[in-house]
Design an enzyme around this catalytic site. Structure first.
Site, mmCIF file in Angstrom:
data_model
loop_
_atom_site.group_PDB
_atom_site.id
_atom_site.type_symbol
_atom_site.label_atom_id
_atom_site.label_comp_id
_atom_site.label_asym_id
_atom_site.label_seq_id
_atom_site.Cartn_x
_atom_site.Cartn_y
_atom_site.Cartn_z
ATOM 1 N N GLU A 91 1.862 9.957 2.823
ATOM 2 C CA GLU A 91 1.758 11.020 3.835
ATOM 3 C C GLU A 91 2.764 12.143 3.562
ATOM 4 O O GLU A 91 2.587 13.258 4.034
ATOM 5 C CB GLU A 91 1.954 10.443 5.248
ATOM 6 N N CYS B 85 -5.559 -0.955 1.630
ATOM 7 C CA CYS B 85 -5.206 0.141 2.532
ATOM 8 C C CYS B 85 -5.694 1.383 1.811
ATOM 9 O O CYS B 85 -5.441 1.544 0.609
ATOM 10 C CB CYS B 85 -3.700 0.216 2.759
ATOM 11 N N THR B 86 -6.421 2.236 2.516
ATOM 12 C CA THR B 86 -7.064 3.363 1.821
ATOM 13 C C THR B 86 -6.053 4.390 1.310
ATOM 14 O O THR B 86 -6.402 5.253 0.513
ATOM 15 C CB THR B 86 -8.118 4.024 2.729
ATOM 16 N N HIS B 87 -4.814 4.298 1.753
ATOM 17 C CA HIS B 87 -3.766 5.175 1.198
ATOM 18 C C HIS B 87 -3.334 4.742 -0.217
ATOM 19 O O HIS B 87 -2.842 5.552 -0.984
ATOM 20 C CB HIS B 87 -2.505 5.143 2.073
ATOM 21 N N CYS C 178 -10.492 3.051 6.948
ATOM 22 C CA CYS C 178 -9.151 2.538 7.206
ATOM 23 C C CYS C 178 -9.244 1.028 7.357
ATOM 24 O O CYS C 178 -10.052 0.533 8.154
ATOM 25 C CB CYS C 178 -8.634 3.161 8.505
ATOM 26 N N ASN C 179 -8.438 0.312 6.590
ATOM 27 C CA ASN C 179 -8.466 -1.148 6.664
ATOM 28 C C ASN C 179 -7.918 -1.654 7.989
ATOM 29 O O ASN C 179 -8.436 -2.605 8.565
ATOM 30 C CB ASN C 179 -7.638 -1.744 5.527
ATOM 31 N N ASP D 118 -9.649 8.036 9.628
ATOM 32 C CA ASP D 118 -8.495 7.242 9.169
ATOM 33 C C ASP D 118 -7.285 7.735 9.967
ATOM 34 O O ASP D 118 -7.356 8.750 10.670
ATOM 35 C CB ASP D 118 -8.269 7.456 7.661
ATOM 36 N N SER D 119 -6.162 7.036 9.776
ATOM 37 C CA SER D 119 -4.928 7.478 10.427
ATOM 38 C C SER D 119 -4.430 8.795 9.840
ATOM 39 O O SER D 119 -3.628 9.485 10.468
ATOM 40 C CB SER D 119 -3.835 6.419 10.253
ATOM 41 N N GLY E 239 -0.685 1.251 10.625
ATOM 42 C CA GLY E 239 -0.509 -0.094 10.072
ATOM 43 C C GLY E 239 0.673 -0.857 10.624
ATOM 44 O O GLY E 239 0.745 -2.075 10.501
HETATM 45 N N1 DGL Z 1 -5.149 3.959 5.617
HETATM 46 C C1 DGL Z 1 -5.046 2.970 6.604
HETATM 47 C C2 DGL Z 1 -5.463 1.603 6.149
HETATM 48 O O1 DGL Z 1 -6.323 1.517 5.294
HETATM 49 C C3 DGL Z 1 -3.906 3.013 7.600
HETATM 50 C C4 DGL Z 1 -2.559 3.260 7.097
HETATM 51 C C5 DGL Z 1 -1.546 3.499 8.218
HETATM 52 O O2 DGL Z 1 -1.715 4.460 8.968
HETATM 53 O O3 DGL Z 1 -0.602 2.712 8.322
HETATM 54 O O4 DGL Z 1 -5.016 0.605 6.631
#
Ligand code: DGL
Length: 266
Positions: A153, A185-187, A74-75, A10-11, A43
């Site tokens: 983050e 978004c996985t965050h 990560c989406n 992921d990011s 993103g």
């Molecule tokens: N967690 C990621 C996602 O699911 C990326 C979020 C990001 O870095 O902007 O899209």
């Protein structure tokens, strides 16, 4: 039986929601997780850049760890690069979008659903296409939530600032009165308390993490590639500040984070 690890990336910290589900569902598997915190957020970047990062990390996982499978946790990267990643290898490459859509459609009674994600994910149209392919008549409202990832983050999961931003960004979702909302978004599951407060209890929040982990298990079982044997601690790597990854990662994922190594790319 295949003893090789599963690569996850992921990011940054968002993929830890998927890693948590994978560790819990598949305790005998070995995992190597790359969090690209040195280059996050993904993103808000052009999808072309995200595609490049995803390819770089996947090639590294294949070359350095001989991973038996890649989970794109990560989406944004799933939307930008899944087909390119599948072209790199004949090993399974699993994204989070299809799993999320399956859970979302199952959870909705009214067939009036929502998806929130990064600017990259929402503007890619990946969810709009995936939902339409399964049910062209369903009513889908999508909203991009720039800024959410930055709060996660920083480890700021509940605050007045997060709530004010959520009220503004989630207004189209609230107005549409959806009965199920996918955190695309996985965050975002880390912000679930605030998101739930804003959208209300009548709306079911869906994360793709569990469904993705079940999909990984199905593939391992059907190909007879599951690992047997004593559990081994997962390995975490970060391209950014490793100590911050250890500190915040332990808070978000739990004690399995342990020592975080440096990911320096190819
Ligand atoms: N967690 C990621 C996602 O699911 C990326 C979020 C990001 O870095 O902007 O899209």
């Amino acid at each position: 039986m295949d003893d090789r690890p599963i690569g996850v990336f992921d990011s940054g910290f968002g993929g830890l929601t998927v890693a948590r589900a994978l560790i819990d569902l598949l305790p005998a598997e070995r995992f190597v997780y790359v969090g690209d915190t040195g280059r996050y957020p993904w993103g808000s970047k052009p999808l072309e850049d995200v595609r490049g990062y995803a390819i770089e990390i996947s090639e590294w996982l294949l070359a350095q760890h001989d991973v038996k499978m890649i989970v794109v946790a990560c989406n944004t990267a799933s939307a930008a690069a899944l087909d390119d990643l599948r072209a790199l290898t004949d090993r399974p490459v699993i994204g989070v979008i299809d799993a999320g859509v399956r859970s979302l459609l199952r959870a909705s009674g009214s067939r009036n659903i929502g998806v929130i994600g990064t600017v990259g994910t929402v503007s890619s149209g990946a969810y709009q296409h995936a939902v339409a392919a399964l049910d062209p008549d369903i009513r889908l409202t999508c909203a991009a939530c720039p800024g959410f990832v930055e709060f996660v983050e920083r480890g700021e999961l509940v605050s007045d600032q997060v709530r004010v931003l959520a009220q503004r960004l989630l207004a189209p979702i609230v107005d549409a009165k959806v009965d199920a909302l996918l955190l695309g978004c996985t965050h975002y599951p880390f912000l679930a308390r605030t998101i739930r407060e804003v959208v209300g209890e009548q709306c079911t929040l869906i994360s793709s993490a569990d469904e993705t982990a079940f999909q990984v298990r199905r593939i391992l079982e059907s190909t007879e590639n599951a690992r047997r044997g004593a559990p081994e601690p997962p390995q975490f790597l970060s391209s950014g500040n490793r100590h911050e990854f250890e500190r915040l990662g332990a808070m978000l994922l739990g004690p399995e984070i342990g020592h975080v190594g440096a990911w320096e790319g190819k």
